[in-house]
Write a protein that holds these residues in place. Sequence first.
Motif, PDB file in Angstrom:
ATOM      1  N   TYR A 102       3.150  -2.055   8.631  1.00 17.74           N
ATOM      2  CA  TYR A 102       2.227  -1.606   9.675  1.00 17.74           C
ATOM      3  C   TYR A 102       1.800  -0.181   9.358  1.00 17.74           C
ATOM      4  O   TYR A 102       2.619   0.667   9.002  1.00 17.74           O
ATOM      5  N   GLY A 103       0.485   0.072   9.517  1.00 17.58           N
ATOM      6  CA  GLY A 103      -0.003   1.431   9.313  1.00 17.58           C
ATOM      7  C   GLY A 103      -1.463   1.464   8.922  1.00 17.58           C
ATOM      8  O   GLY A 103      -2.196   0.484   9.080  1.00 17.58           O
ATOM      9  N   MET A 104      -1.875   2.615   8.406  1.00 17.67           N
ATOM     10  CA  MET A 104      -3.269   2.820   8.008  1.00 17.67           C
ATOM     11  C   MET A 104      -3.472   2.235   6.610  1.00 17.67           C
ATOM     12  O   MET A 104      -3.343   2.917   5.587  1.00 17.67           O
ATOM     13  N   GLN A 105      -3.780   0.951   6.575  1.00 16.90           N
ATOM     14  CA  GLN A 105      -3.886   0.217   5.303  1.00 16.90           C
ATOM     15  C   GLN A 105      -5.093  -0.724   5.303  1.00 16.90           C
ATOM     16  O   GLN A 105      -5.014  -1.857   4.835  1.00 16.90           O
TER      17      GLN A 105
ATOM     18  N   HIS B 290       0.828  -1.193   0.000  1.00 16.34           N
ATOM     19  CA  HIS B 290       0.000   0.000   0.000  1.00 16.34           C
ATOM     20  C   HIS B 290       0.871   1.255   0.000  1.00 16.34           C
ATOM     21  O   HIS B 290       1.921   1.295   0.644  1.00 16.34           O
ATOM     22  N   LYS B 291       0.432   2.251  -0.699  1.00 14.08           N
ATOM     23  CA  LYS B 291       1.180   3.496  -0.849  1.00 14.08           C
ATOM     24  C   LYS B 291       1.488   4.119   0.510  1.00 14.08           C
ATOM     25  O   LYS B 291       0.623   4.179   1.381  1.00 14.08           O
ATOM     26  N   ASP B 292       2.716   4.575   0.664  1.00 14.40           N
ATOM     27  CA  ASP B 292       3.186   5.288   1.853  1.00 14.40           C
ATOM     28  C   ASP B 292       3.276   4.413   3.105  1.00 14.40           C
ATOM     29  O   ASP B 292       3.466   4.928   4.205  1.00 14.40           O
ATOM     30  N   ILE B 293       3.139   3.102   2.957  1.00 13.08           N
ATOM     31  CA  ILE B 293       3.326   2.185   4.092  1.00 13.08           C
ATOM     32  C   ILE B 293       4.656   1.471   3.885  1.00 13.08           C
ATOM     33  O   ILE B 293       4.801   0.658   2.969  1.00 13.08           O
ATOM     34  N   PRO B 294       5.660   1.750   4.713  1.00 15.47           N
ATOM     35  CA  PRO B 294       6.980   1.138   4.512  1.00 15.47           C
ATOM     36  C   PRO B 294       6.988  -0.347   4.858  1.00 15.47           C
ATOM     37  O   PRO B 294       6.193  -0.814   5.668  1.00 15.47           O
TER      38      PRO B 294
END
Length: 338
Positions: A255-258, A234-238
């Motif tokens: 890990y993140g808002m995905q 997902h974009k901008d999720i490392p």
Amino acid sequence: MSVYIKSNLFKIVLAGTVFSSGMAWAQQNVIEKIRENPKSAFSYAELSIKDGGKWQEDEYIGGTFKNINDLQLPTEHKDHSYYIRYEGIGLENNQIAYRLYLDWRNATDIFGKKVNTLVLPEVGQDGFESYHHDAPWGQDILKSGRTIGIGSYGRYDEQNDFVETFKTVKKTTAKIVNESDKSFAIINYNGWKTWGKAVELQSKLTIFNKDRFVKVDLNLNETLSGLCTGIVAHKDIPMKQATSKNKKWGYIATYGMQTLAKKEDNLGMVVFYPIESFDKYVQTKSTHTIVFKKTKNVSYYFMGAWSQEPNGIKTEAEFYKDLDKKLEILDNNNQLQN
């Protein structure tokens, strides 16, 4: 001895579909036993198809859903055929649920749970797309797109930088099994062709009555290059990589808002893989991909952790702390389950 499991269950052939006798009650006793002890740890595997309707080209019209233990996919079946409830095989325990799309996509999706009780038997019963929306039990939270989702499998096409899934398969059969401490699905793909010679592939996906991980065992009838797994990118999720102390296991994780839920929602995803089977890491346009060495068999684990899970992992720091503990267990024991 062949790794392919041959079912000796009595079969009935109906409308081009093969399924076990007594299908209406196939999993009812398992469901009732879990519901009798709602606070106890459980695992559950489910496969549910429509019966009593009819095929109109590649869409199943009418009928009602019934749980079954095993299935040979009808030749008419495609994605969005409205034939299999929530489009695939379900795996669940107290903390999380997953589904494997049982069609050419072969992606693994995540059902995030807000409760620690059994939910899969009700998912998709009140409307085919209802599980995409927020509900008291949770919802479908992963946007897989045209990828393998989390921890599914395919074959990496290096020339086109693409993960090929299961567009060309002569026959696909699936079977689910529920035991006291684990539940699993076995899928046989006969005549899976990507490029070159068609092969026979069997996968086994096992969920246990504790924690969030699923073990995947892949077995082929002959060695194959490019076998792979991964995580949707997902974009901008490392993406983060790590290797165990003794260099026996590694992981890739995000890990993140995905998620498909609210904007501030967080999800962690990971694939643990054995270093001895690892060939290379590739990031395609849409997937963080682990490519295995040419092989006939490989085993690995995948896991999701949703921030809305009750008493679950709420932060990125907690997520990676949990992964490092699991990596150490794998390093010492070569497996996560007892």
